[in-house]
Scaffold this motif. Structure first.
Motif, PDB file in Angstrom:
ATOM      1  N   LYS A  60      -1.344  -0.518  -2.070  1.00 16.72           N
ATOM      2  CA  LYS A  60      -2.626   0.293  -1.559  1.00 16.72           C
ATOM      3  C   LYS A  60      -3.394  -0.652  -0.527  1.00 16.72           C
ATOM      4  O   LYS A  60      -3.628  -1.822  -0.482  1.00 16.72           O
ATOM      5  CB  LYS A  60      -3.831   0.266  -2.848  1.00 16.72           C
ATOM      6  CG  LYS A  60      -4.762   1.119  -2.480  1.00 16.72           C
ATOM      7  CD  LYS A  60      -5.522   1.414  -3.960  1.00 16.72           C
ATOM      8  CE  LYS A  60      -6.896   1.881  -3.891  1.00 16.72           C
ATOM      9  NZ  LYS A  60      -7.678   1.443  -4.777  1.00 16.72           N
ATOM     10  N   THR A 116      -4.150  -5.538   1.712  1.00 14.53           N
ATOM     11  CA  THR A 116      -3.714  -4.722   0.979  1.00 14.53           C
ATOM     12  C   THR A 116      -3.305  -5.344  -0.394  1.00 14.53           C
ATOM     13  O   THR A 116      -3.159  -6.456  -0.414  1.00 14.53           O
ATOM     14  CB  THR A 116      -2.061  -4.181   1.462  1.00 14.53           C
ATOM     15  OG1 THR A 116      -1.458  -5.285   1.675  1.00 14.53           O
ATOM     16  CG2 THR A 116      -2.385  -3.360   2.721  1.00 14.53           C
ATOM     17  N   GLU A 157      -6.727  -1.877   0.670  1.00  6.07           N
ATOM     18  CA  GLU A 157      -7.884  -2.189   0.139  1.00  6.07           C
ATOM     19  C   GLU A 157      -9.091  -1.920   1.194  1.00  6.07           C
ATOM     20  O   GLU A 157     -10.282  -1.679   0.851  1.00  6.07           O
ATOM     21  CB  GLU A 157      -7.896  -3.469  -0.530  1.00  6.07           C
ATOM     22  CG  GLU A 157      -6.723  -3.400  -1.511  1.00  6.07           C
ATOM     23  CD  GLU A 157      -7.342  -3.677  -2.913  1.00  6.07           C
ATOM     24  OE1 GLU A 157      -7.953  -4.872  -3.307  1.00  6.07           O
ATOM     25  OE2 GLU A 157      -7.190  -2.979  -4.076  1.00  6.07           O
ATOM     26  N   ASP A 187       0.539   7.515   1.263  1.00  3.03           N
ATOM     27  CA  ASP A 187      -0.581   8.525   1.844  1.00  3.03           C
ATOM     28  C   ASP A 187      -0.814   8.282   3.486  1.00  3.03           C
ATOM     29  O   ASP A 187      -0.898   8.953   4.268  1.00  3.03           O
ATOM     30  CB  ASP A 187      -1.647   8.557   0.965  1.00  3.03           C
ATOM     31  CG  ASP A 187      -1.154   9.051  -0.491  1.00  3.03           C
ATOM     32  OD1 ASP A 187      -0.338   9.908  -0.639  1.00  3.03           O
ATOM     33  OD2 ASP A 187      -1.932   8.792  -1.305  1.00  3.03           O
ATOM     34  N   ASP A 230      -0.829  -4.289  -4.099  1.00  2.00           N
ATOM     35  CA  ASP A 230      -0.123  -3.103  -4.921  1.00  2.00           C
ATOM     36  C   ASP A 230       0.202  -1.910  -4.437  1.00  2.00           C
ATOM     37  O   ASP A 230       0.035  -0.895  -4.939  1.00  2.00           O
ATOM     38  CB  ASP A 230      -1.128  -3.157  -6.462  1.00  2.00           C
ATOM     39  CG  ASP A 230      -1.014  -4.534  -7.037  1.00  2.00           C
ATOM     40  OD1 ASP A 230      -0.194  -5.259  -7.071  1.00  2.00           O
ATOM     41  OD2 ASP A 230      -2.378  -4.252  -7.733  1.00  2.00           O
ATOM     42  N   GLY A 255      -8.492   2.697   1.362  1.00  4.97           N
ATOM     43  CA  GLY A 255      -8.461   3.000  -0.168  1.00  4.97           C
ATOM     44  C   GLY A 255      -6.901   3.581  -0.222  1.00  4.97           C
ATOM     45  O   GLY A 255      -7.037   4.269  -1.471  1.00  4.97           O
ATOM     46  N   ALA A 256      -6.381   4.137   0.548  1.00  8.60           N
ATOM     47  CA  ALA A 256      -5.250   4.949   0.498  1.00  8.60           C
ATOM     48  C   ALA A 256      -3.933   4.147   0.019  1.00  8.60           C
ATOM     49  O   ALA A 256      -3.749   3.246   0.313  1.00  8.60           O
ATOM     50  CB  ALA A 256      -4.793   5.661   1.787  1.00  8.60           C
ATOM     51  N   GLN A 257      -2.955   4.771  -0.645  1.00  6.11           N
ATOM     52  CA  GLN A 257      -1.787   4.341  -0.943  1.00  6.11           C
ATOM     53  C   GLN A 257      -1.039   4.166   0.488  1.00  6.11           C
ATOM     54  O   GLN A 257      -1.260   5.047   1.126  1.00  6.11           O
ATOM     55  CB  GLN A 257      -0.949   5.219  -2.148  1.00  6.11           C
ATOM     56  CG  GLN A 257      -1.682   5.382  -3.249  1.00  6.11           C
ATOM     57  CD  GLN A 257      -1.900   4.109  -4.106  1.00  6.11           C
ATOM     58  OE1 GLN A 257      -0.989   3.538  -4.071  1.00  6.11           O
ATOM     59  NE2 GLN A 257      -2.812   4.054  -4.992  1.00  6.11           N
TER      60      GLN A 257
END
Ligand code: ZN
Length: 166
Positions: free
Chosen positions: A68, A64, A70, A100, A66, A95-97
């Motif tokens: 998010k 991860t 990755e 989310d 920031d 790819g999700a925050q």
């Protein structure tokens, strides 16, 4: 079996056959504080979860940065439901925050508590993508833990990533 159930069944079979994000190897327990931040600001968080009633096991690793997610990788073994569910989850959260991914996790938990009825809420069902295929699984209390295994690992790893980054 109606056609929707057949379609759901196929989604689960496809993911079980070729699980997304699964790396070769045997899931291992991770040390007590497995999360760490790398020099470039990437946090690596791992979680190991076991479902003893079925023998399912997963070690999930999140990269991860920031707030998010990755990248997602996992080692797993167990029944098709557990492996397919972790695979579907991988697609949803890559790819999700964090927010989310957390929302998807809450929606999946609600689905598993629906006793086979589904969510009756289109907006929430949309968050789930292919994970909606597990609607039928929520009728079987013994299988719910199988379907939740990957998601429990996600919850744990996200908590760790959040505290490691702050
Ligand atoms: Zn299982």
């Amino acid at each position: 079996m109606d056609s929707l159930q057949q379609m759901y069944q196929q989604v689960i079979l496809d993911h079980a056959k070729k699980p997304h994000g699964r790396m070769p190897g045997v899931p291992e327990s991770v040390s007590a504080a497995p999360s760490y931040m790398e020099m470039n600001g990437t946090t690596v968080a791992a979680s190991h979860q076991v479902n003893p009633t079925c023998g399912d096991e997963i070690t999930l690793k999140l990269k991860t940065k920031d707030g998010k997610i990755e990248d997602v990788e996992w080692l797993g073994q167990g029944c098709s439901i557990s492996q397919a569910s972790a695979s579907v989850m991988t697609d949803l959260i890559k790819g999700a925050q964090f927010a989310d991914a957390h929302e998807a996790e809450q929606a999946f938990l609600a689905l598993m508590n629906s006793r086979g009825k589904g969510l009756d809420d289109e907006a929430t069902e949309e968050l789930l993508g292919d994970a909606i295929a597990f609607t039928g699984t929520s009728q079987y209390p013994a299988r719910i833990k199988c379907a939740l295994l990957g998601w429990m690992a996600l919850k744990d790893a996200l908590n760790q990533a959040t505290s490691a980054a702050s």
